[in-house]
Design a protein around this motif. Structure first.
Motif, short mmCIF file in Angstrom:
data_model
loop_
_atom_site.label_atom_id
_atom_site.label_comp_id
_atom_site.label_asym_id
_atom_site.label_seq_id
_atom_site.Cartn_x
_atom_site.Cartn_y
_atom_site.Cartn_z
N CYS A 1 -1.66 7.11 -0.64
CA CYS A 1 -2.00 5.70 -0.44
C CYS A 1 -3.49 5.41 -0.48
O CYS A 1 -3.88 4.29 -0.82
CB CYS A 1 -1.42 5.21 0.89
SG CYS A 1 0.38 5.37 1.01
N TYR A 2 -4.33 6.40 -0.14
CA TYR A 2 -5.75 6.11 0.02
C TYR A 2 -6.68 7.04 -0.77
O TYR A 2 -7.88 6.76 -0.84
CB TYR A 2 -6.13 6.15 1.51
CG TYR A 2 -5.33 5.18 2.34
CD1 TYR A 2 -5.52 3.81 2.23
CD2 TYR A 2 -4.35 5.63 3.22
CE1 TYR A 2 -4.78 2.91 2.97
CE2 TYR A 2 -3.60 4.74 3.97
CZ TYR A 2 -3.82 3.38 3.85
OH TYR A 2 -3.06 2.50 4.58
N GLN B 1 -2.38 0.82 9.17
CA GLN B 1 -3.22 -0.13 8.45
C GLN B 1 -2.96 -1.51 9.02
O GLN B 1 -1.83 -1.98 9.04
CB GLN B 1 -2.91 -0.13 6.94
CG GLN B 1 -3.72 -1.17 6.17
CD GLN B 1 -3.47 -1.15 4.69
OE1 GLN B 1 -3.42 -0.06 4.08
NE2 GLN B 1 -3.33 -2.30 4.07
N VAL C 1 0.83 -1.21 0.00
CA VAL C 1 0.00 0.00 0.00
C VAL C 1 0.86 1.25 0.00
O VAL C 1 0.46 2.30 -0.53
CB VAL C 1 -0.97 -0.02 1.21
CG1 VAL C 1 -0.19 0.08 2.52
CG2 VAL C 1 -2.00 1.10 1.11
#
Length: 272
Positions: A237-238, A149, A21
């Motif tokens: 990353c998100y 995470q 990720v």
């Protein structure tokens, strides 16, 4: 990127299965990764693949106690916890990939006792049921961590493992809030087979990856540099653009720079 200090990413359970990720952070040179993978061959492969400044160590991360590492038919399911075969037998495929082929005595290490992880900004956990042990051994590391995470299970795939509810309580007690769940790990109840694929499920939620961040109602407790680091992780990353804007606005209220309006302009132009 020029305003960002180099971030330390800690990956507990770094055995590769697809891009990590945090790969976009690595590709942009924004972070140094400290990864842990007990399988010596896989650990050496990670060292060869990524090289300096990244560091991969063969430590088993947990609460610092002695234990037994259960090596399973699929390396991705090896664990300090015993696979819960009666429950696994209820599902397609899981009993086979979680079958123990060897038990190896190990000494676990607490993250807080490993100098290389000091000052970590981003923590990723994938340890097959042992997540709470890692969290309990990372009191100091979690004081610097901005985003975590962690894999979580909703059913006890391993005997005596803490489930999502316990992980969530532990993370909230340490000042984090749940941001999102990444996907839904499912399998079909045996003997049903969905589209001939043993990896496919219907509705039973078994596991996921939970993303936690520091409480967004307490951004004043973060340093301006920490706000920028958290924004970089959440953006890269998100794709949590709305939250990133909030972090940048909190930064601009306390430190020089017009990061928030520049970011908004960037989003508007890129989405136009």
């Amino acid at each position: 990127a020029g305003a960002l200090p180099e971030m330390v990413v800690v990956d507990v359970g770094a055995l590769p299965h697809g891009d990590a990720v945090y790969a976009p952070l690595m590709n942009q040179g924004l972070c140094r990764v400290v990864g842990f993978e007990p399988a010596e061959g896989a650990c050496e492969a990670l060292r060869e693949q990524f090289g300096e400044p990244h560091c991969f160590l063969p430590h088993v991360i947990g609460d610092g106690s002695e234990g037994s590492l259960k090596l399973t038919r699929s390396p991705l399911t090896s664990s300090l916890y015993e696979p819960n075969q009666p429950l696994l037998q209820a599902f397609q495929q899981l009993p086979t990939i979680c079958e123990v082929v060897e038990r190896v005595p190990v000494q676990t290490h607490r993250l807080d006792d490993i100098p290389e992880v000091a000052g970590a900004s981003f923590l990723k956990l994938d340890v097959q049921g042992g997540e709470l042990d890692v969290i309990r051994g990372a009191t100091e590391v979690l004081k610097s961590a901005l985003v975590v995470q962690t894999e979580v299970e909703f059913l006890p795939l391993y005997e005596g493992q803490p489930l999502f509810a316990e992980i969530d309580q532990a993370m909230r007690a340490r000042g984090f809030v749940l941001h999102r769940l990444l996907g839904a790990g499912t399998r079909a109840f045996a003997p049903m087979l969905v589209d001939g694929d043993p990896n496919r499920g219907l509705n039973q939620l078994i596991w996921s990856d939970a993303v936690y961040m520091r409480d967004f109602m307490k951004l004043d407790e973060l340093e301006p540099s920490e706000l920028l680091q958290a924004a970089a992780i959440l953006h890269t990353c998100y794709g949590s653009y709305d939250l990133v804007y909030s972090y940048l606005a909190a930064h601009d209220a306390r430190a020089p720079g017009l990061f928030a309006p520049r970011y908004l302009n960037h989003l508007q132009s890129s989405l136009a």
